[in-house]
Write an enzyme that holds these catalytic residues in place. Structure first.
Site, mmCIF file in Angstrom:
data_model
loop_
_atom_site.group_PDB
_atom_site.id
_atom_site.type_symbol
_atom_site.label_atom_id
_atom_site.label_comp_id
_atom_site.label_asym_id
_atom_site.label_seq_id
_atom_site.Cartn_x
_atom_site.Cartn_y
_atom_site.Cartn_z
ATOM 1 N N TYR A 1 0.835 -1.202 0.000
ATOM 2 C CA TYR A 1 0.000 0.000 0.000
ATOM 3 C C TYR A 1 0.871 1.255 0.000
ATOM 4 O O TYR A 1 0.594 2.225 -0.714
ATOM 5 C CB TYR A 1 -0.932 -0.001 1.224
ATOM 6 C CG TYR A 1 -1.962 -1.095 1.186
ATOM 7 C CD1 TYR A 1 -3.173 -0.931 0.508
ATOM 8 C CD2 TYR A 1 -1.732 -2.321 1.809
ATOM 9 C CE1 TYR A 1 -4.125 -1.941 0.465
ATOM 10 C CE2 TYR A 1 -2.685 -3.346 1.772
ATOM 11 C CZ TYR A 1 -3.866 -3.149 1.096
ATOM 12 O OH TYR A 1 -4.801 -4.154 1.046
ATOM 13 N N CYS B 1 -6.360 -4.862 -7.915
ATOM 14 C CA CYS B 1 -6.191 -4.516 -6.502
ATOM 15 C C CYS B 1 -5.759 -5.716 -5.663
ATOM 16 O O CYS B 1 -5.257 -5.550 -4.551
ATOM 17 C CB CYS B 1 -7.463 -3.886 -5.935
ATOM 18 S SG CYS B 1 -8.969 -4.839 -6.189
ATOM 19 N N HIS B 2 -5.914 -6.948 -6.206
ATOM 20 C CA HIS B 2 -5.439 -8.121 -5.475
ATOM 21 C C HIS B 2 -3.915 -8.156 -5.378
ATOM 22 O O HIS B 2 -3.360 -8.879 -4.551
ATOM 23 C CB HIS B 2 -5.952 -9.408 -6.146
ATOM 24 C CG HIS B 2 -5.477 -9.593 -7.559
ATOM 25 N ND1 HIS B 2 -6.093 -8.989 -8.628
ATOM 26 C CD2 HIS B 2 -4.438 -10.313 -8.065
ATOM 27 C CE1 HIS B 2 -5.456 -9.329 -9.746
ATOM 28 N NE2 HIS B 2 -4.449 -10.123 -9.431
ATOM 29 N N GLU C 1 -1.255 -16.286 -10.463
ATOM 30 C CA GLU C 1 -0.311 -15.481 -11.238
ATOM 31 C C GLU C 1 1.118 -15.963 -11.035
ATOM 32 O O GLU C 1 1.908 -16.030 -11.988
ATOM 33 C CB GLU C 1 -0.454 -14.002 -10.857
ATOM 34 C CG GLU C 1 -1.792 -13.416 -11.260
ATOM 35 C CD GLU C 1 -1.840 -11.905 -11.115
ATOM 36 O OE1 GLU C 1 -0.794 -11.286 -10.841
ATOM 37 O OE2 GLU C 1 -2.939 -11.338 -11.279
ATOM 38 N N ASN D 1 -12.576 0.024 -5.647
ATOM 39 C CA ASN D 1 -12.288 -0.370 -7.021
ATOM 40 C C ASN D 1 -13.497 -1.068 -7.670
ATOM 41 O O ASN D 1 -13.878 -2.161 -7.256
ATOM 42 C CB ASN D 1 -11.072 -1.307 -7.039
ATOM 43 C CG ASN D 1 -10.724 -1.791 -8.441
ATOM 44 O OD1 ASN D 1 -11.161 -1.225 -9.432
ATOM 45 N ND2 ASN D 1 -9.923 -2.841 -8.502
#
Length: 203
Positions: free
Chosen positions: A109, A140-141, A167, A132
């Protein structure tokens, strides 16, 4: 289906929203391991004809879950949510996240606050992530705590962990596939995972 159904809504002008299913009581299925057979993504369309932004969104999401390497060559749909049309720090943070934090990466953040031009606004960044309207496409993850903990997520912490794991695995598979062919015993890249998206039209 590990993540569940995603609802997308939009109009001719652009994508309005992606709604995540809430996964908070049970763990999703694990991301597919190397060597497992792939499955096709499934798209569940509504009765009305999809607008071009919704078609682009569906194609992008299908690629993200089933063939992530293709997302870099696909157009991101236009956005038409009020939050992303008016000037605000939230809009600036979300666009910064979309532009600079790529597939398989993570940012804290505070780091995202720095990227957005206000190093003291880590708390405001957290608020922007909660607001979001286009999760997954605006990733945002990928925003986590400085401690390394994943932090909160609109679809639940389990979904956030799954997306990050998905990912990481696909990025590792891509790295393996780019090694010289003489390297023995390496599994071929796998982009398979079944996913179902539903679509609603909002005008």
């Amino acid at each position: 289906i590990p993540v569940g159904k995603l609802e997308i809504s939009g109009c001719e002008m652009g994508l309005h929203e992606i709604k995540l299913p809430k996964m908070s009581t049970c763990a999703p299925d694990p991301a597919p391991a190397p060597g497992e057979s792939s499955a096709m993504c499934e798209v569940c369309e509504g009765a009305e004809e999809m607008t071009e932004p919704l078609k682009q969104c569906t194609a992008w999401l299908r690629a993200y879950f089933c063939e992530p390497v293709r997302t870099t060559s696909l157009p991101v749909p236009a956005f038409h949510h009020p939050l992303l049309r008016r000037d605000s720090f939230t809009k600036q943070v979300l666009w910064t996240l979309l532009r600079y934090v790529k597939f398989g990466q993570a940012v804290s953040y505070k780091q995202l606050a720095d990227l957005a031009g206000n190093s003291r606004a880590a708390r405001a960044v957290g608020g922007a992530m909660r607001s979001n309207p286009i999760p997954i496409i605006i990733p945002c993850h990928r925003v986590i705590c400085s401690s390394g903990q994943t932090g909160n997520y609109g679809g639940g912490n389990l979904m956030k962990e799954w997306l990050l794991s998905h990912e990481k695995l696909q990025k590792e598979n891509l790295a393996r596939s780019s090694l010289p062919a003489s390297c023995p015993g390496l599994p071929s890249p796998l982009w398979g995972w079944k996913r179902c998206f539903t679509k609603t039209g909002a005008h």
